[in-house]
Design a protein around this motif. Sequence first.
Motif, PDB file in Angstrom:
ATOM      1  N   LEU A 375       0.816  -1.212   0.000  1.00  0.00           N
ATOM      2  CA  LEU A 375       0.000   0.000   0.000  1.00  0.00           C
ATOM      3  C   LEU A 375       0.851   1.264   0.000  1.00  0.00           C
ATOM      4  CD1 LEU A 375      -2.744  -1.049   2.591  1.00  0.00           C
ATOM      5  CD2 LEU A 375      -3.023  -0.835   0.116  1.00  0.00           C
ATOM      6  N   VAL A 376       1.957   1.244   0.713  1.00  0.00           N
ATOM      7  CA  VAL A 376       2.760   2.456   0.901  1.00  0.00           C
ATOM      8  C   VAL A 376       3.748   2.679  -0.244  1.00  0.00           C
ATOM      9  CG1 VAL A 376       4.479   3.567   2.382  1.00  0.00           C
ATOM     10  CG2 VAL A 376       2.517   2.387   3.402  1.00  0.00           C
ATOM     11  N   LEU A 377       4.396   1.620  -0.695  1.00  0.00           N
ATOM     12  CA  LEU A 377       5.471   1.776  -1.672  1.00  0.00           C
ATOM     13  C   LEU A 377       4.967   1.917  -3.100  1.00  0.00           C
ATOM     14  CD1 LEU A 377       8.021  -0.813  -0.234  1.00  0.00           C
ATOM     15  CD2 LEU A 377       7.976   1.672   0.086  1.00  0.00           C
ATOM     16  N   GLY A 378       3.737   1.471  -3.369  1.00  0.00           N
ATOM     17  CA  GLY A 378       3.190   1.602  -4.712  1.00  0.00           C
ATOM     18  C   GLY A 378       3.954   0.764  -5.720  1.00  0.00           C
ATOM     19  N   VAL A 379       4.016   1.266  -6.963  1.00  0.00           N
ATOM     20  CA  VAL A 379       4.710   0.556  -8.038  1.00  0.00           C
ATOM     21  C   VAL A 379       6.104   1.139  -8.202  1.00  0.00           C
ATOM     22  CG1 VAL A 379       4.687  -0.045 -10.481  1.00  0.00           C
ATOM     23  CG2 VAL A 379       2.543   0.063  -9.201  1.00  0.00           C
ATOM     24  N   GLY A 380       7.094   0.282  -8.214  1.00  0.00           N
ATOM     25  CA  GLY A 380       8.482   0.719  -8.341  1.00  0.00           C
ATOM     26  C   GLY A 380       9.404  -0.377  -7.853  1.00  0.00           C
ATOM     27  N   PRO A 381      10.706  -0.167  -7.951  1.00  0.00           N
ATOM     28  CA  PRO A 381      11.645  -1.204  -7.508  1.00  0.00           C
ATOM     29  C   PRO A 381      11.444  -1.612  -6.051  1.00  0.00           C
ATOM     30  CG  PRO A 381      12.780   0.456  -8.810  1.00  0.00           C
ATOM     31  CD  PRO A 381      11.396   0.973  -8.583  1.00  0.00           C
ATOM     32  N   LEU A 382      11.127  -0.636  -5.190  1.00  0.00           N
ATOM     33  CA  LEU A 382      10.940  -0.955  -3.774  1.00  0.00           C
ATOM     34  C   LEU A 382       9.680  -1.773  -3.524  1.00  0.00           C
ATOM     35  CD1 LEU A 382      11.989   2.384  -2.018  1.00  0.00           C
ATOM     36  CD2 LEU A 382      13.285   0.249  -2.169  1.00  0.00           C
TER      37      LEU A 382
END
Length: 418
Positions: A375-382
């Motif tokens: 929920l917090v990091l969304g879409v991306g490498p993390l």
Amino acid sequence: MRFFLIIAPIVLGVATAVDPALGSTGEFYGIYREHPGAIEAHSVLLHWAWILFVPGFVALLDPIRRRGAVLARIAWIATVLGLVTFSALMASDLFVLALEQTFADNETVQKVNRTFESLGAWPTAGWQIPGVVGWMIALIVTPIAAARARVISWWTAGAALVGTALYLQFAASPMPWSLAGPVVLTGAYGFAFRSVGSFTPAADEPDTFGAFRHAFGRVCMVLAPVSFAVGLATVPGFEPDPAQLVQHPVQSQASAFFLHLGWLLFIPAVLTLMRGGGRFARIAGVVTVLALANFSGLMVGDYLDLAARMVLTPEQAQQVSDAMGTYNGFAFSWVLFGMFGTLLGLILVATATTVDGRSRWWVPALVGAGVVAFLVLGVGPLSLLSPVLLLAGFGLLARGLGSSAAPRPAPAPAPLAG
């Protein structure tokens, strides 16, 4: 879960009754535009009808041990994987409705719809074929397997098959013929409901079917977060940019498939964790299974959005997407319930194993951290941190279950993980 055997065909009957296209022949384009409320109700209810058959069929197959186990394995996989996938295809009706409400000419609607149908292998091999084949196998083989195991009578199984045949033959016919299938199915599975409640398997019969489900569920506890990770890792550009869909169509479709598969594989994992748990585990498990069935199906929207953006301008495609967002039945009973029910449900299912004394506190903590990361990091490498944490939590549960089957609830469950 056996009461879903009665609820599912009733919902199927209601979904059929409100279909404004009953009795129509030839051209269907334009009907959606003329009856938007009825189309939305029909599509959402039909989607839910097939989803509700899933826990119903799982309950019908549950008492099977060795007798009928081969058929039960086929029916169970077709139900928890194929039937769930099939239910997601009902979103295409809502997509066509949004197109017809956005564009006055049917030619544009047809062009976008044809583009969706010709996207290629990912939607065909990943959704349509397993969905339709699984749907048919589940409807046909499930009652046969239950009758073979003597859970229900052959008369009941025959009635269920007749109901299925009537539905396939008359589902789009004028009233009252269109209701013939759902009515017969309701009666047949009403008798099945009673039979399941009174059936007691032989105490000395080896539970080979239970051992299969146990092993399959353990594998899915690992494969589900792995597939989820692959889906996130293949998002084009690691960003939720609609333009990336058109620039990388094959990669976008692959990402949507693996995301769908990830949430789909959590269903047998949750069903396995429910077994042997207390009331909290069973309730949390049922709600989570229903939510997962909804959430996994939302990934078909990526294919629909891709088809729209391949034909329309970005502004027009966004208008179609916004139109789908105005359908309250779809938004609340499918999107919101699917997403939040899944994320909260996975935490509750893991927590239930700790409450039942079958895992340590850090198992639900890991699962909860994975959900929060998503929920917090969304879409991306993390964002890959989310499936890693989920893999750690559910991997511990899978390891704790051990290599031997534990198909029947035990009075005092042993620790699963930790």
